[in-house]
Design a protein around this motif. Sequence first.
Motif, PDB file in Angstrom:
ATOM      1  N   GLU A   1       4.509   5.477  -5.495  1.00 18.86           N
ATOM      2  CA  GLU A   1       4.660   5.500  -6.876  1.00 18.86           C
ATOM      3  C   GLU A   1       3.736   6.550  -7.423  1.00 18.86           C
ATOM      4  O   GLU A   1       4.228   7.357  -8.500  1.00 18.86           O
ATOM      5  N   LYS A   2       2.398   6.783  -7.057  1.00 19.68           N
ATOM      6  CA  LYS A   2       1.483   7.799  -7.399  1.00 19.68           C
ATOM      7  C   LYS A   2       2.305   9.312  -7.299  1.00 19.68           C
ATOM      8  O   LYS A   2       2.262  10.101  -7.993  1.00 19.68           O
ATOM      9  N   PHE A   3       2.733   9.342  -5.931  1.00 16.90           N
ATOM     10  CA  PHE A   3       3.345  10.655  -5.525  1.00 16.90           C
ATOM     11  C   PHE A   3       4.587  10.966  -6.436  1.00 16.90           C
ATOM     12  O   PHE A   3       4.738  11.930  -6.778  1.00 16.90           O
TER      13      PHE A   3
ATOM     14  N   GLN B   1       6.037  14.680 -12.784  1.00 16.04           N
ATOM     15  CA  GLN B   1       5.311  15.581 -13.983  1.00 16.04           C
ATOM     16  C   GLN B   1       5.436  17.102 -13.628  1.00 16.04           C
ATOM     17  O   GLN B   1       5.735  17.812 -14.429  1.00 16.04           O
TER      18      GLN B   1
ATOM     19  N   HIS C   1       5.358   9.776  -9.694  1.00 13.88           N
ATOM     20  CA  HIS C   1       4.838  10.231 -11.100  1.00 13.88           C
ATOM     21  C   HIS C   1       4.333  11.550 -10.875  1.00 13.88           C
ATOM     22  O   HIS C   1       4.491  12.506 -11.644  1.00 13.88           O
ATOM     23  N   GLU C   2       3.601  12.008  -9.797  1.00 16.58           N
ATOM     24  CA  GLU C   2       2.944  13.384  -9.846  1.00 16.58           C
ATOM     25  C   GLU C   2       3.935  14.535  -9.570  1.00 16.58           C
ATOM     26  O   GLU C   2       4.271  15.566 -10.271  1.00 16.58           O
TER      27      GLU C   2
ATOM     28  N   GLU D   1       0.748  -1.352  -0.007  1.00 18.32           N
ATOM     29  CA  GLU D   1      -0.156  -0.020  -0.084  1.00 18.32           C
ATOM     30  C   GLU D   1       0.817   1.168   0.229  1.00 18.32           C
ATOM     31  O   GLU D   1       0.558   2.274  -0.777  1.00 18.32           O
TER      32      GLU D   1
ATOM     33  N   GLN E   1       2.622   1.620  -3.373  1.00 22.55           N
ATOM     34  CA  GLN E   1       1.766   2.075  -4.401  1.00 22.55           C
ATOM     35  C   GLN E   1       1.485   3.530  -4.048  1.00 22.55           C
ATOM     36  O   GLN E   1       1.407   4.674  -5.305  1.00 22.55           O
ATOM     37  N   ALA E   2       1.409   4.024  -3.069  1.00 24.88           N
ATOM     38  CA  ALA E   2       1.003   5.479  -3.026  1.00 24.88           C
ATOM     39  C   ALA E   2       2.198   6.217  -3.196  1.00 24.88           C
ATOM     40  O   ALA E   2       1.960   7.275  -3.563  1.00 24.88           O
TER      41      ALA E   2
END
Length: 99
Positions: A85-87, A93, A89-90, A79, A82-83
């Motif tokens: 990884e999202k952070f 970007q 990516h953001e 968990e 995954q959190a």
Amino acid sequence: MVRKLRLEDLERSKSKKESKPEEKDLENLYDLIIPPGTPSYIIYDLVEEFDLEPVGRKINVHIVDTDEREVIVLRGVMEEVQAAEKFLHEELQAWIESD
């Protein structure tokens, strides 16, 4: 002068020091591979915010030829990884768009 991020710096920045896990302790842990060239402030934020363990790992990198390379991975439970990884990516970007 820009300071080069080293794995030892990340390990020291963690407030709690844990002993190296044994093979059986790695069973429920996952690695988030940090792309080479990621700004160090993003890596520090990931380690602190998601309580992930920075680890060095050798992987095959396909740039021109296949070459084994030491990369930073952040290890933790599914968990959190995954959190993170999202952070990541953001943040990457936003960093790309700020140029």
